[in-house]
Design an enzyme around this catalytic site. Sequence first.
Site, mmCIF file in Angstrom:
data_model
loop_
_atom_site.group_PDB
_atom_site.id
_atom_site.type_symbol
_atom_site.label_atom_id
_atom_site.label_comp_id
_atom_site.label_asym_id
_atom_site.label_seq_id
_atom_site.Cartn_x
_atom_site.Cartn_y
_atom_site.Cartn_z
ATOM 1 N N CYS A 1 7.209 -2.751 5.818
ATOM 2 C CA CYS A 1 7.117 -3.984 5.038
ATOM 3 C C CYS A 1 7.072 -3.574 3.580
ATOM 4 O O CYS A 1 6.074 -3.014 3.117
ATOM 5 C CB CYS A 1 5.863 -4.769 5.416
ATOM 6 S SG CYS A 1 5.593 -6.240 4.387
ATOM 7 N N GLU B 1 13.198 -8.096 5.236
ATOM 8 C CA GLU B 1 13.682 -6.823 5.784
ATOM 9 C C GLU B 1 15.181 -6.770 5.578
ATOM 10 O O GLU B 1 15.853 -7.809 5.557
ATOM 11 C CB GLU B 1 13.320 -6.692 7.265
ATOM 12 C CG GLU B 1 13.395 -5.270 7.790
ATOM 13 C CD GLU B 1 12.563 -4.296 6.973
ATOM 14 O OE1 GLU B 1 13.158 -3.607 6.098
ATOM 15 O OE2 GLU B 1 11.346 -4.228 7.170
#
Length: 257
Positions: free
Chosen positions: A2, A113
């Site tokens: 992340c 992402e």
Amino acid sequence: MCGRYASSRKPEDLVELFEVEKWDPTETVEPDWNVAPTKSVWAVLDRPVKDAGPRPVRQLHTLRWGLVPSWSTSADTGVKMINARAETVHEKPAYRRAFASRRCLLPADGYYEWFTPETAPDGPRGSSRKQPFFITPADGSVMAMAGLYEWWRDRSRPGDDPAAWLCTCTVLTTDAEDALGRIHPRMPLLVEPAGYDAWLDPGRSDADELRALLVPPLAGKLAAYPVSTAVNNVRNNGPQLTEPIPAEEALGDATLF
């Protein structure tokens, strides 16, 4: 992993959602749809309060994203420590003490992402052309990412200087569920409301018990869709970054869902 996320809820809303007992209204962070490492972020944690006895009190604070171990010689190490693997966090020197007693929740709208499509215009998967996706709770609820926090002392400053102490945090990651794993093999570890108390309780220190709390989200709980490549530039911000783009506009027609 992340490396970028969105967090736009007002602190007053977070106080209600996480049943926070203590928050200083002068401590604030602006809504941010492009949270990047070293930025200040909201964190929910349980700690005793001076003159309030030993009972942990649910608090809302701002921390800097990128954990700096207490023994580090420089705050710059935090840039590389934005994520901690849930599988090994209990044994890594940089994280194990925080894992034992300094756990937190990092509220988010969702995280970004990057996926490299098989049909990227300039080459096969693995090329530099990547399509950002926004991954968010399908029901629109707040995402509570499991985190750790740590205090670091800047020895170049006197002890009574407020800037001598830096509180930083990291996001725990785990294997991505099957669908999300097509975008990236890792994802933030999320904590469900029923697990908030157990995860935040500083009195829990048994590594096996704590690791048992680290379970991936149920399949289908998260939604993912392609968003504009404007998010690639950390200087860009605003709710438009989380808005879906038509599949035909995505790099390589990156339609995974």
